[in-house]
Design a protein around this motif. Structure first.
Motif, PDB file in Angstrom:
ATOM      1  N   GLU A 183       5.570   3.354 -15.916  1.00  0.00           N
ATOM      2  CA  GLU A 183       5.851   3.218 -14.492  1.00  0.00           C
ATOM      3  C   GLU A 183       4.670   2.525 -13.829  1.00  0.00           C
ATOM      4  OE1 GLU A 183       7.852   5.960 -12.041  1.00  0.00           O
ATOM      5  OE2 GLU A 183       8.441   7.282 -13.702  1.00  0.00           O
ATOM      6  N   LEU A 184       4.978   1.608 -12.917  1.00  0.00           N
ATOM      7  CA  LEU A 184       3.937   0.909 -12.175  1.00  0.00           C
ATOM      8  C   LEU A 184       4.332   0.808 -10.714  1.00  0.00           C
ATOM      9  CD1 LEU A 184       4.771  -2.343 -11.468  1.00  0.00           C
ATOM     10  CD2 LEU A 184       4.713  -2.427 -13.949  1.00  0.00           C
ATOM     11  N   TYR A 185       3.315   0.798  -9.837  1.00  0.00           N
ATOM     12  CA  TYR A 185       3.539   0.714  -8.398  1.00  0.00           C
ATOM     13  C   TYR A 185       2.548  -0.260  -7.796  1.00  0.00           C
ATOM     14  CZ  TYR A 185       6.676   4.495  -9.162  1.00  0.00           C
ATOM     15  OH  TYR A 185       7.739   5.224  -9.638  1.00  0.00           O
ATOM     16  N   GLN A 186       3.060  -1.097  -6.900  1.00  0.00           N
ATOM     17  CA  GLN A 186       2.243  -2.129  -6.271  1.00  0.00           C
ATOM     18  C   GLN A 186       2.437  -2.059  -4.765  1.00  0.00           C
ATOM     19  OE1 GLN A 186       2.682  -6.100  -7.844  1.00  0.00           O
ATOM     20  NE2 GLN A 186       1.951  -7.063  -5.957  1.00  0.00           N
ATOM     21  N   ALA A 187       1.340  -1.808  -4.049  1.00  0.00           N
ATOM     22  CA  ALA A 187       1.408  -1.762  -2.592  1.00  0.00           C
ATOM     23  C   ALA A 187       1.663  -3.148  -2.022  1.00  0.00           C
ATOM     24  CB  ALA A 187       0.112  -1.188  -2.033  1.00  0.00           C
ATOM     25  N   TYR A 188       2.321  -3.166  -0.856  1.00  0.00           N
ATOM     26  CA  TYR A 188       2.620  -4.393  -0.112  1.00  0.00           C
ATOM     27  C   TYR A 188       3.595  -5.297  -0.875  1.00  0.00           C
ATOM     28  CZ  TYR A 188      -1.644  -2.452   1.762  1.00  0.00           C
ATOM     29  OH  TYR A 188      -2.580  -1.565   2.231  1.00  0.00           O
ATOM     30  N   ALA A 232       2.410  14.122   1.754  1.00  0.00           N
ATOM     31  CA  ALA A 232       1.569  12.967   1.429  1.00  0.00           C
ATOM     32  C   ALA A 232       2.071  11.713   2.135  1.00  0.00           C
ATOM     33  CB  ALA A 232       1.543  12.749  -0.084  1.00  0.00           C
ATOM     34  N   MET A 233       3.392  11.522   2.123  1.00  0.00           N
ATOM     35  CA  MET A 233       3.959  10.339   2.764  1.00  0.00           C
ATOM     36  C   MET A 233       3.733  10.357   4.274  1.00  0.00           C
ATOM     37  SD  MET A 233       7.818   8.862   2.338  1.00  0.00           S
ATOM     38  CE  MET A 233       7.685   8.868   0.561  1.00  0.00           C
ATOM     39  N   GLU A 234       3.667  11.553   4.861  1.00  0.00           N
ATOM     40  CA  GLU A 234       3.455  11.664   6.311  1.00  0.00           C
ATOM     41  C   GLU A 234       2.062  11.177   6.719  1.00  0.00           C
ATOM     42  OE1 GLU A 234       6.466  15.439   7.216  1.00  0.00           O
ATOM     43  OE2 GLU A 234       4.320  15.789   6.905  1.00  0.00           O
ATOM     44  N   TYR A 235       1.127  11.139   5.766  1.00  0.00           N
ATOM     45  CA  TYR A 235      -0.190  10.575   6.059  1.00  0.00           C
ATOM     46  C   TYR A 235      -0.162   9.045   6.048  1.00  0.00           C
ATOM     47  CZ  TYR A 235      -2.448  15.136   5.658  1.00  0.00           C
ATOM     48  OH  TYR A 235      -2.842  16.438   5.850  1.00  0.00           O
ATOM     49  N   GLY A 236       0.941   8.470   5.651  1.00  0.00           N
ATOM     50  CA  GLY A 236       1.081   7.025   5.655  1.00  0.00           C
ATOM     51  C   GLY A 236       1.070   6.421   4.268  1.00  0.00           C
ATOM     52  N   MET A 237       2.153   5.714   3.923  1.00  0.00           N
ATOM     53  CA  MET A 237       2.240   5.024   2.632  1.00  0.00           C
ATOM     54  C   MET A 237       2.657   3.583   2.899  1.00  0.00           C
ATOM     55  SD  MET A 237       4.747   5.960  -0.565  1.00  0.00           S
ATOM     56  CE  MET A 237       5.353   4.670  -1.666  1.00  0.00           C
ATOM     57  N   PRO A 238       1.905   2.606   2.420  1.00  0.00           N
ATOM     58  CA  PRO A 238       2.238   1.203   2.693  1.00  0.00           C
ATOM     59  C   PRO A 238       3.543   0.799   2.015  1.00  0.00           C
ATOM     60  CG  PRO A 238       0.543   1.309   1.022  1.00  0.00           C
ATOM     61  CD  PRO A 238       0.752   2.720   1.498  1.00  0.00           C
ATOM     62  N   PRO A 239       4.134  -0.323   2.420  1.00  0.00           N
ATOM     63  CA  PRO A 239       5.293  -0.845   1.674  1.00  0.00           C
ATOM     64  C   PRO A 239       4.909  -0.979   0.206  1.00  0.00           C
ATOM     65  CG  PRO A 239       4.894  -2.155   3.642  1.00  0.00           C
ATOM     66  CD  PRO A 239       3.717  -1.227   3.517  1.00  0.00           C
ATOM     67  N   THR A 240       5.799  -0.563  -0.679  1.00  0.00           N
ATOM     68  CA  THR A 240       5.456  -0.492  -2.104  1.00  0.00           C
ATOM     69  C   THR A 240       6.659  -0.859  -2.965  1.00  0.00           C
ATOM     70  OG1 THR A 240       3.819   1.260  -1.701  1.00  0.00           O
ATOM     71  CG2 THR A 240       4.646   1.034  -3.960  1.00  0.00           C
ATOM     72  N   GLY A 241       6.394  -1.622  -4.017  1.00  0.00           N
ATOM     73  CA  GLY A 241       7.408  -1.867  -5.040  1.00  0.00           C
ATOM     74  C   GLY A 241       7.083  -1.048  -6.262  1.00  0.00           C
ATOM     75  N   GLY A 242       8.110  -0.477  -6.879  1.00  0.00           N
ATOM     76  CA  GLY A 242       7.896   0.352  -8.069  1.00  0.00           C
ATOM     77  C   GLY A 242       8.838  -0.016  -9.185  1.00  0.00           C
ATOM     78  N   LEU A 243       8.368   0.158 -10.422  1.00  0.00           N
ATOM     79  CA  LEU A 243       9.170  -0.195 -11.595  1.00  0.00           C
ATOM     80  C   LEU A 243       8.925   0.826 -12.702  1.00  0.00           C
ATOM     81  CD1 LEU A 243      10.768  -2.171 -13.502  1.00  0.00           C
ATOM     82  CD2 LEU A 243       8.562  -3.285 -13.952  1.00  0.00           C
ATOM     83  N   GLY A 244       9.998   1.244 -13.354  1.00  0.00           N
ATOM     84  CA  GLY A 244       9.901   2.087 -14.539  1.00  0.00           C
ATOM     85  C   GLY A 244      10.667   1.474 -15.687  1.00  0.00           C
TER      86      GLY A 244
END
Length: 474
Positions: free
Chosen positions: A277-282, A460-472
């Motif tokens: 699994e990988l996640y990339q902000a913005y 955790a999300m309520e503290y702010g999470m940037p736009p993110t793409g995720g892949l598994g």
């Protein structure tokens, strides 16, 4: 009353040989052996070693023997391949040749000697010193082999699929092509790491034991922590922990780990499996499509030499760009149903017509998934991104920016099978809480794979999470 089998008789014979070997003053299980070459390295260096008369030492499993009397040829097999050896009484001596007579196919031995070519041109080690490294008590189900006109012919190959899977060590010992699969798998994982590391992704580790499981639609394995006296779950996905790292300030993270899902098992689904699994902000799911097709094609080239591969008799072109197909379009073409306007009753009627067995209380999303898997997926041989899944099938994906009722999600399919899952990740905490609550209602209705509520993840999300793409990819 005991029953004597052919195998038990062979074991008894080998145990007697073991006693005879010890009677010769030879340890059947020594501690080590000094090897100068693997079989493939010996082939590469053969000409020079033969010319300079350099003594070599190789070791491995005794695979085939040929000859009787005072001399014999045999094949020695290690993890790299095979090499022929030649054992002769007046070269090794009486004690070593007596040991040779007590050996069986499957025994591990080491030999030392000079290399030469036989009259037929076969590279061979003339044995000057023979060491037994491990006496095999139980006979391998070794295929019968013969050399006819210089060609090795195999009879009765070890091909029982059930036995091969249950006793993988036998499968590896007897089928070199299976060893090649293991090596390629390792090469694939290494190539994936290089691909991601070169693009600034940070490899991390997340908990395998979790107080709340999540990140996928699956049933967990349940265990218990004695010291804390609390139930814990083996992870079904590492998604929610990786996205916590995005909240924490890392822009690109990934993990290659074991996940566990307590559900059905078949040749393509194992309760314990490896997942990337990988996640990339913005980034969004469009960026994940680019990463997917570039990574898969790049890894294929590195491991096999080409991005066009053969799989189960089909040629597959992994080169970008891959085809894009919306789930709605795929189902409409296959069964002439528009899932955007079809009622639950319409979908159930399609399932009945296709003889799809549904669990009691199956939700709309589950019915759509079953219809797609039966009617569309098998036809997706060449790499295809199936996009834009219905909202109730994707509790962790962002709503589609253009079409109500859909999410920005895709799954890549190759040769009729889904190899991954990706989203424009949901980062609206209010929406996420509502999705979890909807999933909780589905669980109460009997859907055991619906997502559970994870209050800490929402926090955790309520503290702010940037736009993110995720892949598994699993």
């Amino acid at each position: 009353m005991s029953t004597t089998t052919p195998e038990s008789q062979l074991i008894e014979q080998r145990l007697k040989k073991l006693d005879s070997i010890r009677a010769l003053g030879i340890s059947p299980y020594p501690y080590r052996f000094d090897r100068s070459h693997t079989t493939d390295a010996l082939r590469e260096a053969f000409e020079e070693l033969e010319a300079e008369k350099v003594e070599v030492s190789i070791c491995g499993r005794l695979a085939v023997t040929r000859g009787h009397g005072k001399a014999a040829f045999a094949d020695l097999r290690d993890g790299a391949g095979r090499f022929q050896i030649y054992v002769k009484l007046d070269v090794v001596g009486e004690r070593a040749f007596e040991l040779w007579r007590l050996l069986d196919i499957g025994d591990f031995i080491g030999v030392t000697g000079l290399v030469f070519r036989t009259r037929t041109g076969e590279m061979t080690v003339e044995v000057r010193k023979l060491d037994l490294l491990s006496k095999a008590i139980r006979p391998l189900p070794v295929p019968k082999e013969e050399v006819r006109d210089g060609e090795r012919i195999v009879h009765d190959a070890f091909g029982d699929v059930e036995l091969r899977y249950r006793r993988r060590y036998l499968d590896l010992a007897l089928n070199s092509d299976v060893q090649d699969v293991f090596r390629k798998r390792t090469a694939i994982v290494s190539a994936i790491r290089r691909f991601l590391d070169e693009r600034g992704f940070l490899e991390v580790e997340t908990p395998a034991l979790q107080p709340i499981y999540g990140g996928a639609a699956a049933r967990p394995f349940v265990t218990h922590h004695n010291a804390l006296d609390v139930p814990l779950f083996l992870r079904i996905s590492d998604e929610l922990y990786l996205k916590r790292l995005i909240v924490g300030g890392f822009d690109r993270v990934y993990e290659i780990c074991k996940d566990f899902r307590n559900e059905g098992i078949d040749r393509t689904h194992n309760p314990e499996f490896t997942l990337l699994e990988l996640y990339q902000a913005y980034a969004d799911y469009g960026d994940m499509m680019v990463i997917t097709e570039e990574m898969v094609s790049s890894v294929a080239k590195e491991v096999t030499g080409s991005a066009t591969i053969s799989y189960q008799g089909q040629m597959v072109d992994l080169n970008p760009p891959w085809r894009r197909l919306s789930m709605q379009e795929g189902i409409a073409k296959a069964v002439d149903v528009d899932i955007s306007s079809a009622t639950d009753a319409d979908l159930r009627a399609v399932c009945d017509r296709m003889e799809i067995d549904l669990e009691p209380g199956s939700a709309r999303g589950k019915m759509i998934e079953e219809i797609f898997d039966a009617a569309v997926a098998p036809s997706l041989v060449q790499p295809t991104f199936v996009t834009d899944y219905p909202l109730d099938m994707s509790p962790l994906a962002k709503r589609h920016r253009e079409t109500d009722g859909l999410t920005e999600r895709f799954e890549p399919f190759v040769c009729g099978g889904e190899i991954g899952n990706a989203f424009s990740e949901l980062n609206d905490p209010v929406d996420q809480r509502q999705r979890f609550e909807q999933q909780a209602a589905l669980r109460e209705g009997g859907d055991t794979e619906a997502h559970v509520m994870d209050e800490d993840y929402v926090r955790a999300m309520e503290y702010g999470m940037p736009p993110t793409g995720g892949l598994g990819i699993g």
